[in-house]
Design an enzyme around this catalytic site. Structure first.
Site, mmCIF file in Angstrom:
data_model
loop_
_atom_site.group_PDB
_atom_site.id
_atom_site.type_symbol
_atom_site.label_atom_id
_atom_site.label_comp_id
_atom_site.label_asym_id
_atom_site.label_seq_id
_atom_site.Cartn_x
_atom_site.Cartn_y
_atom_site.Cartn_z
ATOM 1 N N GLY A 128 8.005 25.963 11.998
ATOM 2 C CA GLY A 128 7.829 27.051 11.028
ATOM 3 C C GLY A 128 6.472 27.718 11.051
ATOM 4 O O GLY A 128 6.047 28.303 10.048
ATOM 5 N N PRO A 139 2.136 23.268 15.168
ATOM 6 C CA PRO A 139 2.346 23.614 16.581
ATOM 7 C C PRO A 139 3.136 24.920 16.717
ATOM 8 O O PRO A 139 4.089 25.158 15.973
ATOM 9 C CB PRO A 139 3.150 22.436 17.138
ATOM 10 N N ASP A 172 13.510 29.038 7.079
ATOM 11 C CA ASP A 172 12.082 28.718 7.253
ATOM 12 C C ASP A 172 11.248 29.290 6.112
ATOM 13 O O ASP A 172 10.441 28.579 5.504
ATOM 14 C CB ASP A 172 11.550 29.305 8.581
ATOM 15 N N ALA A 208 4.943 30.121 8.083
ATOM 16 C CA ALA A 208 3.806 29.566 7.325
ATOM 17 C C ALA A 208 2.623 30.534 7.371
ATOM 18 O O ALA A 208 1.918 30.710 6.367
ATOM 19 C CB ALA A 208 3.416 28.206 7.885
ATOM 20 N N GLY A 216 9.439 24.771 16.448
ATOM 21 C CA GLY A 216 10.447 24.508 15.422
ATOM 22 C C GLY A 216 9.851 23.972 14.129
ATOM 23 O O GLY A 216 10.563 23.390 13.323
HETATM 24 O O1 PMV Z 1 13.249 26.854 15.666
HETATM 25 P P1 PMV Z 1 13.174 26.982 14.194
HETATM 26 O O2 PMV Z 1 12.693 25.782 13.482
HETATM 27 O O3 PMV Z 1 12.540 28.241 13.706
HETATM 28 O O4 PMV Z 1 14.638 26.958 13.625
HETATM 29 C C1 PMV Z 1 15.615 27.832 13.953
HETATM 30 C C2 PMV Z 1 16.795 27.458 13.134
HETATM 31 C C3 PMV Z 1 18.035 28.224 13.524
HETATM 32 O O5 PMV Z 1 19.061 27.759 12.658
HETATM 33 C C4 PMV Z 1 18.427 27.919 14.951
HETATM 34 C C5 PMV Z 1 17.847 29.715 13.345
HETATM 35 C C6 PMV Z 1 17.780 30.188 11.907
HETATM 36 O O6 PMV Z 1 17.394 31.346 11.722
HETATM 37 O O7 PMV Z 1 18.125 29.446 10.978
#
Ligand code: PMV
Length: 318
Positions: free
Chosen positions: A107, A101, A152, A111, A105
């Site tokens: 990735g 999706p 990520d 990916a 959140g």
């Molecule tokens: O929204 P996502 O899964 O890409 O995660 C972001 C994670 C954070 O810690 C908020 C930002 C980061 O760069 O680690």
């Protein structure tokens, strides 16, 4: 020449988001049920060196040379060509497909970068290593998110559960007991760039207060690493609840996420929390194996637009 496909899984953060941007640890796992794929194949009848990239999900169909320098997908292509030291590739097509999706959140951007690097470098006969792919995906993540921690690209490039501290060598996690997780999408798009920028603004205004919150999240993550290595699932569940409370204190939660978290906990989850940037996107619940179906149903009843179940396997020899 046959089609060469580069693949990469999705990911989910179990502990430590936001604090990880400030040098504290975080834990993330790959989610193999969703993936990004880059199919690379020769293009017939086009001028040498022409690279056409097609990503129907984002309505992209363009020649890489016509895309801006800071276009993320074009950057993944250019950085890969530089890494394999090929300036004049044969003309080729790259087709991107992804079941991850978008902006949730999980990735998807990292990916897609990893899939492009893997597929393109293999097609050109110089398959890049995971550390090289990770580095390229990190450069592209900077275009997407401004100041990403790098979690990520690491978890997706290595396809392993990781304990991650920014700018330190990544550590693969030891898992004593297999665990079952339910991920549910709130349906709200998560604006990671905005939540990260907003947290930074607050941190700069009240450094001591926010530093204390980040440290508390870091301590939860440390304890979670121990609980995973000891197979202590009740402790892991309590730590998820603690982490969620700290994310609420950072003001990156949302009513919809909290409704889903409450529904999962009421349906028997050992713990649940938002995952990723927050203010939308996904939440994750730790499910006793015999409660997984109940939890999925409760999340759907509470308005989840999509659920994914995933299993984190015990480490070999643990
Ligand atoms: O929204 P996502 O899964 O890409 O995660 C972001 C994670 C954070 O810690 C908020 C930002 C980061 O760069 O680690």
């Amino acid at each position: 020449m046959p089609v060469i496909s580069g693949k990469a899984p999705g990911k989910i953060i179990l502990f430590g988001e936001h604090a990880v941007v400030y040098g504290h640890p975080a834990i993330a796992i790959p989610v193999n049920k969703v993936k990004a794929t880059a199919h690379v194949f020769p293009s017939i009848g086009t001028p040498p060196g022409a690279i056409r990239i097609q990503a129907p999900d984002i309505e992209l169909d363009a020649d890489v040379t016509n895309l801006p320098q800071d276009h993320p997908l074009a950057s993944a292509v250019r950085l890969t060509l530089a890494a394999v030291e090929i300036s004049q590739p044969p003309s080729l097509n790259i087709q991107i497909a992804s079941s991850i999706p978008l902006a949730a959140g999980m990735g998807s951007s990292a990916a897609i970068s990893v899939a492009i690097c893997r597929g393109l470098s293999a097609f050109l006969g110089h398959p890049l290593t995971n550390p090289q792919i990770n580095q390229i995906a990190f450069e592209v993540e900077k275009i997407h998110h401004g100041t990403p921690s790098g979690i990520d690209n690491h978890v997706i490039a290595y396809e392993q559960p990781i304990y991650f501290i920014k700018d330190e060598p990544v550590e693969l996690l030891t898992i004593k007991t297999s665990t079952h997780w339910v991920i549910a999408d709130s349906g709200e798009k998560t604006p990671t760039r905005e939540t990260v920028a907003d947290v930074r603004k607050r941190y700069l205004a009240e450094p001591q207060h926010y530093q204390a919150l980040f440290e508390a999240i870091g301590s939860v993550t440390e304890r979670a690493r121990l609980a995973l290595s000891e197979g202590d699932l009740p402790a892991l569940g309590i730590l998820m609840k603690e982490n969620q409370a700290l994310l609420e204190a950072l003001d990156v939660s949302s009513t919809r996420l909290e409704n889903l978290i409450h529904a999962a906990n009421t349906a028997g989850a050992l713990g649940a929390k938002l995952s990723g940037g927050g203010r939308g996107g996904n939440m994750i619940a730790l499910a006793p194996p015999d409660q997984t179906d109940n939890i999925v149903q409760a999340l759907k009843d509470a308005g989840a637009v999509h659920t994914i179940t995933t299993r984190l396997n015990q480490s070999e020899g643990a």
